[in-house]
Design a protein around this motif. Structure first.
Motif, PDB file in Angstrom:
ATOM      1  N   PRO A  91       0.817  -1.202   0.000  1.00 12.52           N
ATOM      2  CA  PRO A  91       0.000   0.000   0.000  1.00 12.52           C
ATOM      3  C   PRO A  91       0.856   1.260   0.000  1.00 12.52           C
ATOM      4  O   PRO A  91       1.989   1.254   0.463  1.00 12.52           O
ATOM      5  N   CYS A  92       0.272   2.306  -0.536  1.00 10.61           N
ATOM      6  CA  CYS A  92       0.922   3.612  -0.530  1.00 10.61           C
ATOM      7  C   CYS A  92      -0.138   4.661  -0.239  1.00 10.61           C
ATOM      8  O   CYS A  92      -1.156   4.726  -0.925  1.00 10.61           O
ATOM      9  N   LEU A  93       0.087   5.436   0.784  1.00  8.78           N
ATOM     10  CA  LEU A  93      -0.837   6.498   1.160  1.00  8.78           C
ATOM     11  C   LEU A  93      -0.293   7.825   0.657  1.00  8.78           C
ATOM     12  O   LEU A  93       0.819   8.224   1.004  1.00  8.78           O
ATOM     13  N   LYS A  94      -1.085   8.476  -0.172  1.00  8.40           N
ATOM     14  CA  LYS A  94      -0.730   9.814  -0.658  1.00  8.40           C
ATOM     15  C   LYS A  94      -1.391  10.821   0.275  1.00  8.40           C
ATOM     16  O   LYS A  94      -2.607  10.820   0.445  1.00  8.40           O
ATOM     17  N   ILE A  95      -0.564  11.660   0.889  1.00  6.00           N
ATOM     18  CA  ILE A  95      -1.031  12.667   1.834  1.00  6.00           C
ATOM     19  C   ILE A  95      -0.801  14.033   1.193  1.00  6.00           C
ATOM     20  O   ILE A  95       0.332  14.388   0.879  1.00  6.00           O
ATOM     21  N   THR A  96      -1.870  14.770   0.988  1.00  7.69           N
ATOM     22  CA  THR A  96      -1.768  16.095   0.379  1.00  7.69           C
ATOM     23  C   THR A  96      -2.005  17.151   1.451  1.00  7.69           C
ATOM     24  O   THR A  96      -3.073  17.193   2.056  1.00  7.69           O
ATOM     25  N   LYS A  97      -0.985  17.963   1.692  1.00  9.24           N
ATOM     26  CA  LYS A  97      -1.102  19.066   2.654  1.00  9.24           C
ATOM     27  C   LYS A  97      -0.500  20.308   2.032  1.00  9.24           C
ATOM     28  O   LYS A  97       0.625  20.282   1.549  1.00  9.24           O
ATOM     29  N   ASP A  98      -1.275  21.374   2.062  1.00  6.80           N
ATOM     30  CA  ASP A  98      -0.811  22.664   1.537  1.00  6.80           C
ATOM     31  C   ASP A  98      -0.277  22.543   0.118  1.00  6.80           C
ATOM     32  O   ASP A  98       0.742  23.148  -0.229  1.00  6.80           O
ATOM     33  N   GLY A  99      -0.929  21.727  -0.699  1.00  5.83           N
ATOM     34  CA  GLY A  99      -0.539  21.575  -2.094  1.00  5.83           C
ATOM     35  C   GLY A  99       0.669  20.692  -2.327  1.00  5.83           C
ATOM     36  O   GLY A  99       1.126  20.544  -3.452  1.00  5.83           O
ATOM     37  N   THR A 100       1.210  20.096  -1.273  1.00  6.83           N
ATOM     38  CA  THR A 100       2.379  19.222  -1.391  1.00  6.83           C
ATOM     39  C   THR A 100       1.956  17.786  -1.104  1.00  6.83           C
ATOM     40  O   THR A 100       1.246  17.521  -0.139  1.00  6.83           O
ATOM     41  N   ASP A 101       2.408  16.874  -1.964  1.00  7.42           N
ATOM     42  CA  ASP A 101       2.088  15.460  -1.795  1.00  7.42           C
ATOM     43  C   ASP A 101       3.233  14.733  -1.115  1.00  7.42           C
ATOM     44  O   ASP A 101       4.394  14.905  -1.489  1.00  7.42           O
ATOM     45  N   THR A 102       2.883  13.925  -0.136  1.00  8.69           N
ATOM     46  CA  THR A 102       3.829  13.034   0.525  1.00  8.69           C
ATOM     47  C   THR A 102       3.348  11.619   0.271  1.00  8.69           C
ATOM     48  O   THR A 102       2.154  11.329   0.425  1.00  8.69           O
ATOM     49  N   TRP A 103       4.246  10.743  -0.113  1.00  9.41           N
ATOM     50  CA  TRP A 103       3.897   9.358  -0.436  1.00  9.41           C
ATOM     51  C   TRP A 103       4.458   8.450   0.650  1.00  9.41           C
ATOM     52  O   TRP A 103       5.666   8.413   0.854  1.00  9.41           O
TER      53      TRP A 103
END
Length: 119
Positions: A91-103
């Motif tokens: 699995p991979c969770l894409k976290i979008t905060k303040d227009g920035t994606d963290t995988w």
């Protein structure tokens, strides 16, 4: 080998269905806040992957609805995962905060993140 994978996959999904955890109960306002926070998350997964099932079960425990993208069956999701995360691994969770994606890869890390953010 393919037959074994199919049978095991179905067994994993059946077990997940039968032993599905119950979710936490929150006030209406708290649940709305959790739902708003969860809108910034996307889980790239394979339906019968045991590690993906583990993450989905934690989402159920936390009573959150996260967008799911099947990177096995959906070529667009697979390409997004490859380009954004750098590799096709679930699995991979894409976290979008303040227009920035963290995988975030690794089911244990994802479960820990969900517990920290939503518990």
């Amino acid at each position: 080998m393919k037959l074994i994978r199919i049978v095991l996959g179905k067994a994993i999904l059946l077990g997940d269905f039968v032993f599905r955890p119950s979710g936490v109960k929150r006030s209406v306002q708290d649940q709305q806040n959790a739902d708003n926070k969860a809108q910034d998350l996307t889980l790239y997964q394979f339906e019968a992957c045991p590690f993906c099932v583990k993450v989905r079960r934690e989402m159920k425990r936390q009573s959150i609805s996260v967008e799911l993208k099947d990177a096995r069956r959906d070529s667009n999701a697979r390409e997004e995962l490859k380009i954004g995360g750098g590799k096709v691994k679930v699995p991979c969770l894409k976290i979008t905060k303040d227009g920035t994606d963290t995988w975030m890869y690794e089911s244990n890390d994802i479960v820990q993140y969900l517990k920290q953010e939503f518990a």
